[in-house]
Design a protein around this motif. Structure first.
Motif, mmCIF file in Angstrom:
data_model
loop_
_atom_site.group_PDB
_atom_site.id
_atom_site.type_symbol
_atom_site.label_atom_id
_atom_site.label_comp_id
_atom_site.label_asym_id
_atom_site.label_seq_id
_atom_site.Cartn_x
_atom_site.Cartn_y
_atom_site.Cartn_z
ATOM 1 N N ARG A 39 3.027 30.689 -31.476
ATOM 2 C CA ARG A 39 4.038 31.648 -31.013
ATOM 3 C C ARG A 39 3.959 32.946 -31.832
ATOM 4 N NH1 ARG A 39 9.869 31.136 -29.231
ATOM 5 N NH2 ARG A 39 9.619 28.885 -29.474
ATOM 6 N N ASP A 95 9.695 23.700 -29.738
ATOM 7 C CA ASP A 95 9.749 23.976 -28.296
ATOM 8 C C ASP A 95 8.452 23.631 -27.584
ATOM 9 O OD1 ASP A 95 12.369 24.972 -28.410
ATOM 10 O OD2 ASP A 95 11.653 26.958 -29.013
ATOM 11 N N PRO A 145 13.048 32.868 -20.645
ATOM 12 C CA PRO A 145 11.749 32.200 -20.818
ATOM 13 C C PRO A 145 10.962 32.186 -19.503
ATOM 14 C CG PRO A 145 13.521 30.583 -20.705
ATOM 15 C CD PRO A 145 14.183 31.929 -20.706
ATOM 16 N N LYS A 147 6.082 19.840 -21.290
ATOM 17 C CA LYS A 147 5.114 20.254 -22.308
ATOM 18 C C LYS A 147 4.485 19.028 -22.953
ATOM 19 C CE LYS A 147 7.515 24.571 -23.404
ATOM 20 N NZ LYS A 147 8.720 24.351 -22.588
ATOM 21 N N ASP A 166 23.625 26.495 -23.599
ATOM 22 C CA ASP A 166 22.848 27.638 -24.087
ATOM 23 C C ASP A 166 23.780 28.844 -24.196
ATOM 24 O OD1 ASP A 166 20.808 29.263 -24.882
ATOM 25 O OD2 ASP A 166 19.959 29.564 -22.882
ATOM 26 N N GLN A 209 3.267 31.184 -22.238
ATOM 27 C CA GLN A 209 4.723 31.252 -22.265
ATOM 28 C C GLN A 209 5.143 32.566 -22.926
ATOM 29 O OE1 GLN A 209 6.712 28.644 -21.116
ATOM 30 N NE2 GLN A 209 4.975 27.346 -20.567
#
Length: 419
Positions: free
Chosen positions: A145, A140, A73, A131, A54, A191
């Motif tokens: 979102r 994701d 996150p 998830k 990352d 989230q």
């Protein structure tokens, strides 16, 4: 040409040796560079060996004295509650279980911090925290979102309709669709991105400028003094030359750290009378570094011995003084060794730590080698920031080497004698 039976084996052996040598040279540098691009301050990436899983520019932004805006996150459980309240870094959020939410902007940011981004989405997790895939979810695993950006009001036109814009003095309301738990899901979660602004803790660029300034001045002074001293020892005759050369050789047998206490006491006492030798000053550090030129004197003497004295004798016959012979005959022919001395001195000063650590105590006056140690504390080792600073220290060395490279490859006495 007849080749022996072992010729192929020797060729393979040399190649294997060179590859192994290059690996042990390149690997440490590559690993430090990798740490400087990793998220957080971990020395080991659990997913990848050298390439960060990352990657981030946070450590480099801080090393270059720039603010960095990032996002972590995070999540909140929605089961069994009517609403949740939290701060997502941009401001205070009130999220109701029916999906409606309100965000009030945080007014503590400065203009240099904008834009700051966050997001909110719904995700369903199974009992192990993974998830649960649903139709309509993004890669994701997020559903619905919503991208949120906090920026100055005059920047609103920069963002499209798919971005929820919030100015620093306002508030924002919207809603997410919260569905019933799908099969396999045990938790309903909100989230969101926890925005943050990292600000430089230490003046890394000031440390770098201090290092370059001290290294350049010291290298020039060492080059001037060691060259003239080598000329005197190598070409001129005077009483006590032999014992002085032997004394310089003996002094080099002792490690530099042996003199640290004595040097500190000398600068502490003399600094109260002589401003240039005052503790916690760059001039004192430069003077302290001047004592490490004995090896350079021997290197230059050895190089002078390879130059034919006949050229100097011809200049003397033509009426040249020793000084004219030195800078018009000897110096132009000695450019390669002068470049070597400059580069080695410069690299040594950039990497030097012990003397600088005892003579310099103010944070703003530190060199990069000393200042970078501030990142490595017993309770908080900032390895990512340390790695970025360490790589940054190699830039001036690389630049100096590239500039002086053409002198290193020039002929020893090119153009000195015809024929």
């Amino acid at each position: 040409m007849v080749k022996s039976k072992s010729f192929t084996a020797r060729i393979w052996g040399v190649h294997i040796f060179l590859i192994t040598f290059l690996f042990f040279v390149i690997y440490p540098l590559a690993y430090v560079v990798s740490i400087s691009f990793r998220t957080g301050h971990t020395l080991v990436d659990p997913e990848n060996f050298l390439i960060p899983s990352d990657p981030t520019l946070e450590h480099w932004a801080l090393a270059l004295d720039q603010n960095y805006t990032g996002m972590n996150p995070l999540k909140k459980d929605l089961d069994g509650v009517d609403r949740v309240t939290f701060n997502n870094g941009i401001g205070d959020v009130v999220f109701h279980v029916d999906g409606s939410w309100t965000l009030t902007a945080n007014t503590s940011f400065s203009e240099a911090d904008f834009p700051i981004q966050s997001y909110m989405a719904i995700a369903y997790l199974n009992k192990v925290g993974d998830k649960v895939a649903l139709s309509g979810a993004d890669p994701d695993g997020f559903i619905g979102r919503q991208q949120i950006v906090l920026d100055l009001a005059e920047q609103r036109s920069k963002y499209g309709p798919d971005v929820l814009f919030l100015d620093p003095a306002g508030s924002l309301s919207s809603a997410l669709t919260v569905y019933a738990k799908p099969p396999g899901a045990t938790r309903t979660t909100l989230q969101y991105g926890g925005a943050y602004v990292s600000k430089p803790v230490f003046p890394v660029l000031s440390w770098l400028m201090n290092t370059v300034k001290i290294a350049v001045i010291t290298a020039i002074l060492v080059l001037l003094l060691s060259t003239t001293s080598a000329y005197a020892f190598g070409r001129l005759g005077f009483t006590g030359k032999g014992p002085m050369l032997k004394s310089l050789l003996v002094i080099q047998m002792f490690p530099n750290t042996l003199f640290l206490t004595a040097l500190y006491l000398i600068f502490e006492k003399l600094g109260s009378f002589i401003g240039l030798m005052e503790l916690n000053s760059h001039s004192a550090l430069i003077i302290g570094y001047m004592g490490s030129m004995a090896l350079n004197i021997f290197m230059i003497i050895g190089y002078f011995d390879t130059i034919d004295p006949a050229m100097e004798e011809s200049a003397w016959i033509d009426g040249a003084t020793p000084w004219q012979t030195f800078y018009k005959i000897l110096l132009p022919l000695s450019v390669p060794i002068l470049a070597v001395v400059f580069i080695l001195t410069f690299i040594g000063i950039v990497n030097e730590y012990p003397l600088a650590s005892i003579l310099i105590s103010d944070l703003d006056k530190m060199t990069l080698a000393v200042g970078a140690q501030q990142y490595i504390q017993a309770q908080n080792a900032l390895w990512g920031d340390f790695a970025a600073s360490a790589v940054l220290a190699g830039i001036p060395i690389t630049i100096v080497f590239l500039i002086c490279q053409k002198f290193l490859v020039s002929g020893l006495t090119s153009g000195g004698v015809k024929g």
